[in-house]
Design an enzyme around this catalytic site. Structure first.
Site, PDB file in Angstrom:
ATOM      1  CE  LYS A  44      -4.066  -0.727   2.528  1.00 30.57           C
ATOM      2  NZ  LYS A  44      -4.799  -0.912   3.824  1.00 30.57           N
ATOM      3  N   GLY A  93      -8.686   7.055  -1.595  1.00 28.61           N
ATOM      4  CA  GLY A  93      -9.697   6.871  -2.639  1.00 28.61           C
ATOM      5  C   GLY A  93      -9.639   5.478  -3.254  1.00 28.61           C
ATOM      6  CD  GLU A 121      -2.925  -2.680   6.085  1.00 26.00           C
ATOM      7  OE1 GLU A 121      -3.963  -3.273   5.735  1.00 26.00           O
ATOM      8  OE2 GLU A 121      -2.899  -1.479   6.372  1.00 26.00           O
ATOM      9  CG  ASN A 133     -10.379   8.316   5.796  1.00 29.79           C
ATOM     10  OD1 ASN A 133     -11.204   7.466   5.545  1.00 29.79           O
ATOM     11  ND2 ASN A 133      -9.173   8.271   5.270  1.00 29.79           N
ATOM     12  NE  ARG A 148     -10.855  12.076   3.366  1.00 28.67           N
ATOM     13  CZ  ARG A 148     -11.710  11.139   3.022  1.00 28.67           C
ATOM     14  NH1 ARG A 148     -13.009  11.396   3.063  1.00 28.67           N
ATOM     15  NH2 ARG A 148     -11.324   9.941   2.640  1.00 28.67           N
ATOM     16  CB  VAL A 190     -18.203  10.141   0.532  1.00 29.80           C
ATOM     17  CG1 VAL A 190     -19.379   9.942  -0.399  1.00 29.80           C
ATOM     18  CG2 VAL A 190     -16.991  10.698  -0.225  1.00 29.80           C
ATOM     19  NE  ARG A 213     -19.427   6.498  -1.494  1.00 34.47           N
ATOM     20  CZ  ARG A 213     -18.163   6.816  -1.200  1.00 34.47           C
ATOM     21  NH1 ARG A 213     -17.349   7.256  -2.151  1.00 34.47           N
ATOM     22  NH2 ARG A 213     -17.702   6.682   0.024  1.00 34.47           N
TER      23      ARG A 213
HETATM   24  P1  ADP Z   1     -14.618   8.312   1.995  1.00 32.47           P
HETATM   25  O1  ADP Z   1     -13.504   7.684   2.783  1.00 32.47           O
HETATM   26  O2  ADP Z   1     -15.132   9.584   2.526  1.00 32.47           O
HETATM   27  O3  ADP Z   1     -15.634   7.347   1.611  1.00 32.47           O
HETATM   28  P2  ADP Z   1     -13.369   8.221  -0.559  1.00 32.47           P
HETATM   29  O4  ADP Z   1     -12.258   7.286  -0.249  1.00 32.47           O
HETATM   30  O5  ADP Z   1     -14.475   7.796  -1.430  1.00 32.47           O
HETATM   31  O6  ADP Z   1     -13.917   8.852   0.753  1.00 32.47           O
HETATM   32  O7  ADP Z   1     -12.730   9.559  -1.123  1.00 32.47           O
HETATM   33  C1  ADP Z   1     -13.445  10.746  -1.147  1.00 32.47           C
HETATM   34  C2  ADP Z   1     -12.948  11.561  -2.270  1.00 32.47           C
HETATM   35  O8  ADP Z   1     -11.607  11.933  -2.055  1.00 32.47           O
HETATM   36  C3  ADP Z   1     -12.962  10.855  -3.603  1.00 32.47           C
HETATM   37  O9  ADP Z   1     -13.264  11.821  -4.566  1.00 32.47           O
HETATM   38  C4  ADP Z   1     -11.543  10.350  -3.747  1.00 32.47           C
HETATM   39  O10 ADP Z   1     -11.229  10.189  -5.096  1.00 32.47           O
HETATM   40  C5  ADP Z   1     -10.773  11.460  -3.087  1.00 32.47           C
HETATM   41  N1  ADP Z   1      -9.536  11.059  -2.431  1.00 32.47           N
HETATM   42  C6  ADP Z   1      -9.425  10.492  -1.223  1.00 32.47           C
HETATM   43  N2  ADP Z   1      -8.133  10.318  -0.886  1.00 32.47           N
HETATM   44  C7  ADP Z   1      -7.392  10.792  -1.911  1.00 32.47           C
HETATM   45  C8  ADP Z   1      -5.996  10.923  -2.167  1.00 32.47           C
HETATM   46  N3  ADP Z   1      -5.065  10.536  -1.297  1.00 32.47           N
HETATM   47  N4  ADP Z   1      -5.626  11.449  -3.347  1.00 32.47           N
HETATM   48  C9  ADP Z   1      -6.554  11.851  -4.215  1.00 32.47           C
HETATM   49  N5  ADP Z   1      -7.870  11.785  -4.022  1.00 32.47           N
HETATM   50  C10 ADP Z   1      -8.305  11.258  -2.891  1.00 32.47           C
HETATM   51  P1  ADP Z   2      -7.926   4.187   1.114  1.00 36.76           P
HETATM   52  O1  ADP Z   2      -6.975   5.117   1.812  1.00 36.76           O
HETATM   53  O2  ADP Z   2      -7.777   4.190  -0.344  1.00 36.76           O
HETATM   54  O3  ADP Z   2      -9.328   4.348   1.613  1.00 36.76           O
HETATM   55  P2  ADP Z   2      -7.694   1.820   2.789  1.00 36.76           P
HETATM   56  O4  ADP Z   2      -6.409   1.458   3.415  1.00 36.76           O
HETATM   57  O5  ADP Z   2      -8.727   2.457   3.648  1.00 36.76           O
HETATM   58  O6  ADP Z   2      -7.418   2.746   1.537  1.00 36.76           O
HETATM   59  O7  ADP Z   2      -8.316   0.535   2.096  1.00 36.76           O
HETATM   60  C1  ADP Z   2      -9.397   0.615   1.189  1.00 36.76           C
HETATM   61  C2  ADP Z   2     -10.102  -0.722   1.095  1.00 36.76           C
HETATM   62  O8  ADP Z   2      -9.197  -1.754   0.687  1.00 36.76           O
HETATM   63  C3  ADP Z   2     -10.687  -1.231   2.381  1.00 36.76           C
HETATM   64  O9  ADP Z   2     -11.975  -0.707   2.634  1.00 36.76           O
HETATM   65  C4  ADP Z   2     -10.708  -2.732   2.177  1.00 36.76           C
HETATM   66  O10 ADP Z   2     -11.825  -3.142   1.429  1.00 36.76           O
HETATM   67  C5  ADP Z   2      -9.465  -2.972   1.349  1.00 36.76           C
HETATM   68  N1  ADP Z   2      -8.327  -3.316   2.219  1.00 36.76           N
HETATM   69  C6  ADP Z   2      -7.391  -2.468   2.673  1.00 36.76           C
HETATM   70  N2  ADP Z   2      -6.490  -3.093   3.455  1.00 36.76           N
HETATM   71  C7  ADP Z   2      -6.865  -4.384   3.508  1.00 36.76           C
HETATM   72  C8  ADP Z   2      -6.337  -5.568   4.143  1.00 36.76           C
HETATM   73  N3  ADP Z   2      -5.226  -5.536   4.881  1.00 36.76           N
HETATM   74  N4  ADP Z   2      -7.006  -6.731   3.946  1.00 36.76           N
HETATM   75  C9  ADP Z   2      -8.120  -6.782   3.199  1.00 36.76           C
HETATM   76  N5  ADP Z   2      -8.655  -5.734   2.582  1.00 36.76           N
HETATM   77  C10 ADP Z   2      -8.046  -4.539   2.721  1.00 36.76           C
HETATM   78 MG    MG Z   3      -9.949   4.086   3.548  1.00 38.03          MG
END
Ligand code: ADP
Ligand code: ADP
Ligand code: MG
Length: 463
Positions: A158, A164, A200, A291, A293, A296, A339
């Site tokens: 990761k 996102g 992870e 997060n 902030r 969504v 959504r």
């Molecule tokens: P939430 O965790 O609120 O459900 P999302 O993961 O769907 O949010 O992200 C919310 C918005 O922020 C989306 O438009 C996503 O593309 C954008 N976003 C989130 N993290 C990043 C990042 N690190 N870089 C660019 N865009 C991001």
């Molecule tokens: P983002 O910053 O893009 O939101 P996250 O770390 O929150 O990324 O992970 C986004 C999604 O990816 C999680 O909601 C889950 O579905 C999957 N995921 C992330 N880490 C793991 C993990 N260690 N094992 C299984 N699924 C994972």
């Molecule tokens: Mg996340």
């Protein structure tokens, strides 16, 4: 209280913030790109200023332009919304240096919580259970192989700065990890301007469960219950619900308590979310990320708690203490969000931006639709594809599901394809109705769901 807030965002979240500001007696300054001149947030703000061309890098991400506008228009606060600069620690610092209140935690907290590798280490220290994986970032492929050997395959590589749903890559064995490492690093640099990676263990068939928190400047931290966001495609959320279904009271309390501990450990301020994975047995949960902030899917928590999270953000940023204590917070009934995205599930979810030729949103009891769209507007190809968030609240989970089906039946958007029919099919799927879907649900059932949705479309055409 703050008097005049610059809204450093666009779309439905800019409107959401604008509404909370108005109800709190605050004036608003909207910013917009050349592509958004006719957007609703521009029309509803006290004042609106164009800050650049359509490309986000030159408009919504242009920190200098935003700060210049904030100063020139006499703002005292800046709300970053979600996405864009909302988790950019330097921007939070720059706002403060310019004498503006950034509506969110300090740059320092964003830096520590937003660096996903560093956040894991911090949470482990605070006694919050963390997904097994590397201790901090993996600097070389050898470190990654070593960490993977320790926790066992499959693993996820990761990006520390990812978000996102992007910057996550599965590796099933050593060979795959060795091959993927350099590419993942290069991709992280290209996407997030930061090539740091961490590792992870892949939690098999987990549920994504997150806890909403609020923290003020006076040391008070509360949680507002949990949400289940397991209906995802490519790690991006599609349907969310509050509360998470079927958790025992004990587990729910533990997760809430862990989230509060996490917030306290970083010295959190404002609204935030602590994301966890719950294992397939529904017994163990692991911290995934924080997060820093508004999210969504915050609206479904508002529906079940009756607490206006954006109003709370404004109050906290104004220095006021939280009005509620943990014991005052009650979760009532069940809420679901779909959504609706401008994307075509039948064409591999390709974006389908375009002009809205007809629009009708559902209404009635227990229904909320947050959207920046209106009849005749354009959904721009420059930004994310979210067209509307449809939310339904009911006394029970089944009542919320039925209400959401009814909402999607009423929902009409013509001009481009959306995923609304796919969500509608999910609401009838036995596994979804049972309420124990894991994050693999959507991808595993996609062919069948798409087939139903295609046949529904054909029937409609015949009728
Ligand atoms: P939430 O965790 O609120 O459900 P999302 O993961 O769907 O949010 O992200 C919310 C918005 O922020 C989306 O438009 C996503 O593309 C954008 N976003 C989130 N993290 C990043 C990042 N690190 N870089 C660019 N865009 C991001
Ligand atoms: P983002 O910053 O893009 O939101 P996250 O770390 O929150 O990324 O992970 C986004 C999604 O990816 C999680 O909601 C889950 O579905 C999957 N995921 C992330 N880490 C793991 C993990 N260690 N094992 C299984 N699924 C994972
Ligand atoms: Mg996340």
């Amino acid at each position: 209280m703050l008097k005049r807030v610059l809204i450093a965002n666009r779309g439905e979240i800019a409107l959401r913030i604008l509404r909370a500001c108005r109800e709190s007696g605050m004036e608003t300054v909207a910013v917009y790109s050349a592509a958004d001149a006719k957007a609703l947030h521009v029309q509803l703000a006290t004042q609106a200023v164009c800050i650049g061309p359509a490309q986000a890098a030159e408009s919504y991400l242009n920190q200098n332009a935003l700060l210049t506008v904030a100063r020139a228009t006499g703002c005292d606060g800046v709300h970053p919304g979600y996405g864009f600069l909302s988790e950019n620690a330097d921007f939070a610092d720059a706002c403060r240096a310019a004498g503006l209140t950034f509506i969110g935690p300090s740059g320092d907290v964003i830096r520590r919580a937003g660096d996903k590798a560093a956040a894991r280490a911090m949470m482990r220290q605070a006694g919050v259970p963390v997904t097994p994986g590397s201790d901090g970032p993996v600097q070389r492929v050898e470190d990654a192989l070593c960490a993977a050997a320790r926790v066992g395959y499959p693993v996820l590589l990761k990006a520390s700065a990812g978000g996102g749903g992007r910057g996550i890559r599965r590796c099933d064995d050593e060979a795959q990890l060795s091959r993927a490492y350099a590419q993942a690093k290069a991709e992280a640099m290209a996407c997030f301007g930061n090539d740091e990676l961490y590792l992870e263990k892949l939690v098999l068939r987990p549920r994504h469960i997150e806890v909403q928190i609020l923290a003020d400047r006076h040391g008070n931290v509360v949680h507002l219950g949990d949400r289940d966001c397991s209906i995802q495609r490519r790690n991006q959320k599609l349907i969310e619900e509050a509360p998470a279904w079927g958790l025992s009271d004990a587990l729910r309390a533990q997760m809430g308590e862990a989230a509060v501990r996490a917030a306290k450990a970083v010295g959190y301020e404002g609204a935030g979310t602590v994301e966890f994975l719950l294992d397939a047995a529904g017994e163990r949960f692991y911290f995934m990320e924080m997060n820093t902030r508004i999210q969504v899917e915050h609206g479904i928590t508002e529906m079940v708690t009756g607490i206006d999270l954006v109003r709370e953000q404004l109050r906290i940023a104004s220095g006021l203490p939280l009005e509620m204590k943990q014991a005052d917070i009650r979760v009532s009934g069940h809420a679901i969000e779909c959504r609706v995205n401008a994307e075509d599930p039948h064409r591999d979810f390709a974006p389908t931006p375009g002009a809205v030729s007809f629009l009708h949103f559902p209404g009635g009891p227990g229904v909320r639709v947050d959207s920046g769209l209106y009849n005749g507007c354009e959904l721009s190809p420059y930004y994310d594809s979210l067209a509307a968030k449809v939310m339904a609240h009911g006394g029970t989970r089944l009542a919320a599901i039925r209400r959401m089906r009814r909402c999607l039946e009423e929902f009409a958007l013509e001009g481009f394809a959306t995923n609304a029919e796919l969500s509608y099919q999910i609401l009838y799927h036995p596994a979804f109705i049972r309420g124990h879907c894991c994050t693999a649900f959507l991808e595993e059932n996609l062919p069948q769901l798409l087939d139903f949705s295609r046949r529904a479309g054909d029937e409609e055409e015949r009728a």
